[in-house]
Design a protein around this motif. Structure first.
Motif, short mmCIF file in Angstrom:
data_model
loop_
_atom_site.label_atom_id
_atom_site.label_comp_id
_atom_site.label_asym_id
_atom_site.label_seq_id
_atom_site.Cartn_x
_atom_site.Cartn_y
_atom_site.Cartn_z
N THR A 1 57.15 16.40 35.65
CA THR A 1 58.42 16.20 36.34
C THR A 1 59.39 17.34 36.03
O THR A 1 60.05 17.87 36.93
CB THR A 1 59.04 14.85 35.95
N GLU A 2 59.46 17.71 34.76
CA GLU A 2 60.34 18.81 34.36
C GLU A 2 59.91 20.14 34.98
O GLU A 2 60.74 20.92 35.44
CB GLU A 2 60.33 18.96 32.83
N LEU A 3 58.62 20.40 34.99
CA LEU A 3 58.12 21.68 35.50
C LEU A 3 58.24 21.81 37.02
O LEU A 3 58.51 22.89 37.52
CB LEU A 3 56.65 21.87 35.10
N THR A 4 58.02 20.71 37.74
CA THR A 4 57.96 20.78 39.19
C THR A 4 59.25 20.34 39.89
O THR A 4 59.48 20.68 41.04
CB THR A 4 56.82 19.91 39.73
N GLY A 5 60.06 19.52 39.22
CA GLY A 5 61.24 18.96 39.86
C GLY A 5 60.91 17.75 40.72
O GLY A 5 61.78 17.17 41.36
N ASP A 6 59.64 17.37 40.77
CA ASP A 6 59.19 16.19 41.53
C ASP A 6 59.22 14.96 40.63
O ASP A 6 59.44 15.06 39.43
CB ASP A 6 57.78 16.40 42.07
N THR A 7 58.97 13.81 41.23
CA THR A 7 58.93 12.56 40.50
C THR A 7 57.52 11.99 40.53
O THR A 7 56.87 12.02 41.58
CB THR A 7 59.90 11.53 41.13
N VAL A 8 57.06 11.46 39.41
CA VAL A 8 55.74 10.82 39.37
C VAL A 8 55.86 9.46 40.03
O VAL A 8 56.65 8.61 39.61
CB VAL A 8 55.24 10.67 37.91
N GLU A 9 55.07 9.26 41.08
CA GLU A 9 55.07 7.97 41.78
C GLU A 9 54.05 7.02 41.14
O GLU A 9 54.31 5.84 40.95
CB GLU A 9 54.74 8.18 43.25
N LYS A 10 52.85 7.56 40.83
CA LYS A 10 51.82 6.75 40.18
C LYS A 10 50.80 7.66 39.51
O LYS A 10 50.70 8.85 39.83
CB LYS A 10 51.13 5.81 41.16
N VAL A 11 50.06 7.07 38.60
CA VAL A 11 48.98 7.78 37.90
C VAL A 11 47.74 6.91 37.98
O VAL A 11 47.79 5.72 37.68
CB VAL A 11 49.33 8.03 36.41
N VAL A 12 46.63 7.51 38.39
CA VAL A 12 45.35 6.80 38.44
C VAL A 12 44.43 7.43 37.41
O VAL A 12 44.18 8.64 37.44
CB VAL A 12 44.71 6.89 39.85
N LEU A 13 43.95 6.60 36.47
CA LEU A 13 43.00 7.06 35.46
C LEU A 13 41.61 6.55 35.83
O LEU A 13 41.45 5.39 36.20
CB LEU A 13 43.38 6.53 34.08
N ASN A 14 40.63 7.43 35.70
CA ASN A 14 39.24 7.04 35.96
C ASN A 14 38.42 7.34 34.73
O ASN A 14 38.36 8.50 34.29
CB ASN A 14 38.66 7.81 37.15
N ASP A 15 37.79 6.31 34.18
CA ASP A 15 36.84 6.48 33.08
C ASP A 15 35.43 6.32 33.65
O ASP A 15 35.17 5.37 34.38
CB ASP A 15 37.05 5.43 32.00
N VAL A 16 34.56 7.24 33.30
CA VAL A 16 33.18 7.16 33.74
C VAL A 16 32.32 6.87 32.50
O VAL A 16 32.39 7.59 31.51
CB VAL A 16 32.72 8.46 34.42
N ASN A 17 31.54 5.80 32.58
CA ASN A 17 30.66 5.40 31.49
C ASN A 17 29.24 5.29 32.01
O ASN A 17 29.02 5.00 33.18
CB ASN A 17 31.09 4.05 30.92
N VAL A 18 28.30 5.50 31.12
CA VAL A 18 26.89 5.33 31.45
C VAL A 18 26.37 4.13 30.67
O VAL A 18 26.62 4.00 29.47
CB VAL A 18 26.08 6.59 31.04
N ILE A 19 25.71 3.23 31.37
CA ILE A 19 25.13 2.06 30.72
C ILE A 19 23.61 2.21 30.75
O ILE A 19 23.01 2.40 31.80
CB ILE A 19 25.56 0.77 31.44
N THR A 20 23.04 2.16 29.56
CA THR A 20 21.58 2.29 29.44
C THR A 20 20.99 1.05 28.78
O THR A 20 21.68 0.34 28.04
CB THR A 20 21.19 3.52 28.60
N ALA A 21 19.74 0.81 29.03
CA ALA A 21 19.06 -0.36 28.45
C ALA A 21 18.65 -0.10 27.03
O ALA A 21 18.55 0.95 26.54
CB ALA A 21 17.85 -0.72 29.29
#
Length: 67
Positions: A47-67
């Motif tokens: 926000t400080e660097l761009t002068g814009d406002t953060v509307e939302k943040v989406v976090l994505n975690d990728v996990n691997v499930i093995t047997a």
């Protein structure tokens, strides 16, 4: 079954005078122990660097499930 962390990404949607409908800024290769405070603080920096406002943040975690 074993769950293993693979990667985390964050996408910040920013709104401002130039892009009123929103502009997405993506960040990859984040750590698996990312905290909400770190995400918020980085949003404040953007926000400080761009002068814009953060509307939302989406976090994505990728996990691997093995047997």
């Amino acid at each position: 079954m074993k769950k293993s962390w693979l990667k985390t990404t964050a996408t910040y949607t920013m709104v401002g005078a130039v892009h009123e409908k929103g502009m997405r800024r993506g960040f990859a290769n984040l750590t698996d122990d990312l905290t909400a405070d770190q995400v918020t603080e980085f949003g404040k920096i953007l926000t400080e660097l761009t002068g814009d406002t953060v509307e939302k943040v989406v976090l994505n975690d990728v996990n691997v499930i093995t047997a």
